[in-house]
Design a protein around this motif. Structure first.
Motif, PDB file in Angstrom:
ATOM      1  N   GLY A 168      30.447 -74.550   9.035  1.00  0.00           N
ATOM      2  CA  GLY A 168      30.645 -73.589  10.096  1.00  0.00           C
ATOM      3  C   GLY A 168      30.206 -72.188   9.708  1.00  0.00           C
ATOM      4  N   GLU A 169      30.467 -71.254  10.607  1.00  0.00           N
ATOM      5  CA  GLU A 169      29.980 -69.882  10.443  1.00  0.00           C
ATOM      6  C   GLU A 169      30.485 -69.215   9.164  1.00  0.00           C
ATOM      7  OE1 GLU A 169      30.428 -65.586  12.747  1.00  0.00           O
ATOM      8  OE2 GLU A 169      30.957 -67.445  13.800  1.00  0.00           O
ATOM      9  N   SER A 170      31.736 -69.406   8.814  1.00  0.00           N
ATOM     10  CA  SER A 170      32.284 -68.717   7.638  1.00  0.00           C
ATOM     11  C   SER A 170      31.623 -69.194   6.353  1.00  0.00           C
ATOM     12  CB  SER A 170      33.802 -68.906   7.569  1.00  0.00           C
ATOM     13  OG  SER A 170      34.138 -70.280   7.440  1.00  0.00           O
ATOM     14  N   VAL A 171      31.361 -70.487   6.251  1.00  0.00           N
ATOM     15  CA  VAL A 171      30.690 -71.021   5.060  1.00  0.00           C
ATOM     16  C   VAL A 171      29.243 -70.532   5.001  1.00  0.00           C
ATOM     17  CG1 VAL A 171      29.888 -73.138   3.924  1.00  0.00           C
ATOM     18  CG2 VAL A 171      32.183 -73.031   4.911  1.00  0.00           C
ATOM     19  N   VAL A 172      28.568 -70.564   6.131  1.00  0.00           N
ATOM     20  CA  VAL A 172      27.183 -70.081   6.195  1.00  0.00           C
ATOM     21  C   VAL A 172      27.120 -68.613   5.777  1.00  0.00           C
ATOM     22  CG1 VAL A 172      25.285 -69.542   7.776  1.00  0.00           C
ATOM     23  CG2 VAL A 172      26.436 -71.767   7.912  1.00  0.00           C
ATOM     24  N   THR A 173      28.021 -67.806   6.302  1.00  0.00           N
ATOM     25  CA  THR A 173      28.041 -66.388   5.953  1.00  0.00           C
ATOM     26  C   THR A 173      28.275 -66.194   4.459  1.00  0.00           C
ATOM     27  OG1 THR A 173      28.859 -65.819   8.161  1.00  0.00           O
ATOM     28  CG2 THR A 173      29.174 -64.176   6.437  1.00  0.00           C
ATOM     29  N   ALA A 174      29.196 -66.961   3.882  1.00  0.00           N
ATOM     30  CA  ALA A 174      29.490 -66.848   2.455  1.00  0.00           C
ATOM     31  C   ALA A 174      28.279 -67.241   1.610  1.00  0.00           C
ATOM     32  CB  ALA A 174      30.693 -67.715   2.105  1.00  0.00           C
ATOM     33  N   GLU A 175      27.594 -68.301   2.018  1.00  0.00           N
ATOM     34  CA  GLU A 175      26.411 -68.735   1.270  1.00  0.00           C
ATOM     35  C   GLU A 175      25.320 -67.664   1.296  1.00  0.00           C
ATOM     36  OE1 GLU A 175      26.870 -73.569   2.036  1.00  0.00           O
ATOM     37  OE2 GLU A 175      25.266 -72.458   3.030  1.00  0.00           O
ATOM     38  N   ILE A 176      25.122 -67.060   2.451  1.00  0.00           N
ATOM     39  CA  ILE A 176      24.037 -66.091   2.596  1.00  0.00           C
ATOM     40  C   ILE A 176      24.376 -64.789   1.877  1.00  0.00           C
ATOM     41  CG2 ILE A 176      22.754 -64.722   4.286  1.00  0.00           C
ATOM     42  CD1 ILE A 176      22.973 -67.128   6.199  1.00  0.00           C
ATOM     43  N   THR A 177      25.611 -64.339   1.966  1.00  0.00           N
ATOM     44  CA  THR A 177      25.975 -63.116   1.250  1.00  0.00           C
ATOM     45  C   THR A 177      25.908 -63.327  -0.257  1.00  0.00           C
ATOM     46  OG1 THR A 177      28.322 -63.677   1.511  1.00  0.00           O
ATOM     47  CG2 THR A 177      27.380 -62.171   3.116  1.00  0.00           C
ATOM     48  N   ALA A 178      26.236 -64.524  -0.722  1.00  0.00           N
ATOM     49  CA  ALA A 178      26.137 -64.823  -2.151  1.00  0.00           C
ATOM     50  C   ALA A 178      24.688 -64.824  -2.635  1.00  0.00           C
ATOM     51  CB  ALA A 178      26.789 -66.171  -2.456  1.00  0.00           C
ATOM     52  N   ALA A 179      23.744 -64.973  -1.699  1.00  0.00           N
ATOM     53  CA  ALA A 179      22.321 -65.019  -2.052  1.00  0.00           C
ATOM     54  C   ALA A 179      21.664 -63.636  -2.024  1.00  0.00           C
ATOM     55  CB  ALA A 179      21.588 -65.964  -1.105  1.00  0.00           C
ATOM     56  N   GLY A 180      22.478 -62.587  -1.877  1.00  0.00           N
ATOM     57  CA  GLY A 180      21.924 -61.242  -1.954  1.00  0.00           C
ATOM     58  C   GLY A 180      21.698 -60.562  -0.618  1.00  0.00           C
ATOM     59  N   PHE A 181      22.494 -60.943   0.384  1.00  0.00           N
ATOM     60  CA  PHE A 181      22.397 -60.347   1.713  1.00  0.00           C
ATOM     61  C   PHE A 181      23.742 -59.764   2.116  1.00  0.00           C
ATOM     62  CE2 PHE A 181      19.139 -63.613   1.540  1.00  0.00           C
ATOM     63  CZ  PHE A 181      18.059 -63.056   2.206  1.00  0.00           C
TER      64      PHE A 181
END
Length: 201
Positions: A168-181
């Motif tokens: 879901g959205e929260s996991v996607v957001t966490a993955e993307i922020t962890a990648a430098g965003f």
């Protein structure tokens, strides 16, 4: 990611997939003009449509960035890439370049794009960490990435989404922020999907 999630795109029938992707009732199709408006594209920008599919967003974005801009139609399927480029040309748009990527890398040059657009495709990333690294590398300093995907909420989302979309959205957001965003905008103008804008840190 579910094994084989992208098997249907090994050699896709473009006409058949147009009937799936470009139909009334599919929210990103119904709201395509609103989505383009929210992207706030400018003439001369370089855009990557990652997971371009049949290329309907590619052509709309190519019109927005104009003759001084460029849109990369990026997809793992050669058929989709070729169809996206041809669709733009049929509309008199010569600023679309096709890129066949692989499951780990979007295959765009370093510091080459201002915005990466990912619609209904993030949940198809087989290797999200390496794919996000390649996107981060391709974006220019301060470049942005817009992700549109399905709300995955038990009791709200339909069974297809719950079975097909891995996170879901929260996991996607966490993955993307962890990648430098960093998340800089969240819009909630669609019923079954979310719209997130990230900026490269």
């Amino acid at each position: 990611v579910a094994p084989g999630i992208n098997r249907g795109y090994d050699n896709p029938n473009v006409t058949q997939w147009r009937g799936v992707f470009e139909r009334d009732g599919r929210e990103v199709w119904d709201r395509r003009d609103d989505i383009i408006r929210h992207l706030r594209l400018q003439p001369g920008q370089a855009i990557a449509d990652v997971g371009a599919g049949t290329g309907f967003f590619t052509a709309l974005m190519a019109r927005e960035v104009g003759t001084t801009g460029i849109v990369y139609a990026v997809d793992i399927a050669q058929n989709f890439v070729d169809a996206s480029v041809q669709r733009a040309r049929d509309q008199g748009l010569r600023n679309v370049v096709g890129v066949v990527n692989d499951p780990r890398d979007v295959r765009l040059p370093e510091n080459s794009v201002d915005l990466v657009f990912i619609s209904d495709t993030y949940h198809h990333f087989e290797y999200p960490r390496s794919t996000l690294r390649s996107i981060h590398r391709a974006l220019r300093p301060g470049g942005e990435m817009v992700v549109i995907d399905f709300k995955r909420i038990p009791g709200f989302s339909n069974p297809w989404v719950l079975n097909h979309v891995r996170a879901g959205e929260s996991v996607v957001t966490a993955e993307i922020t962890a990648a430098g965003f960093e998340l800089v905008e969240r819009l909630d103008f669609m019923q079954t999907q979310y719209y997130l804008r990230f900026r490269k840190r």
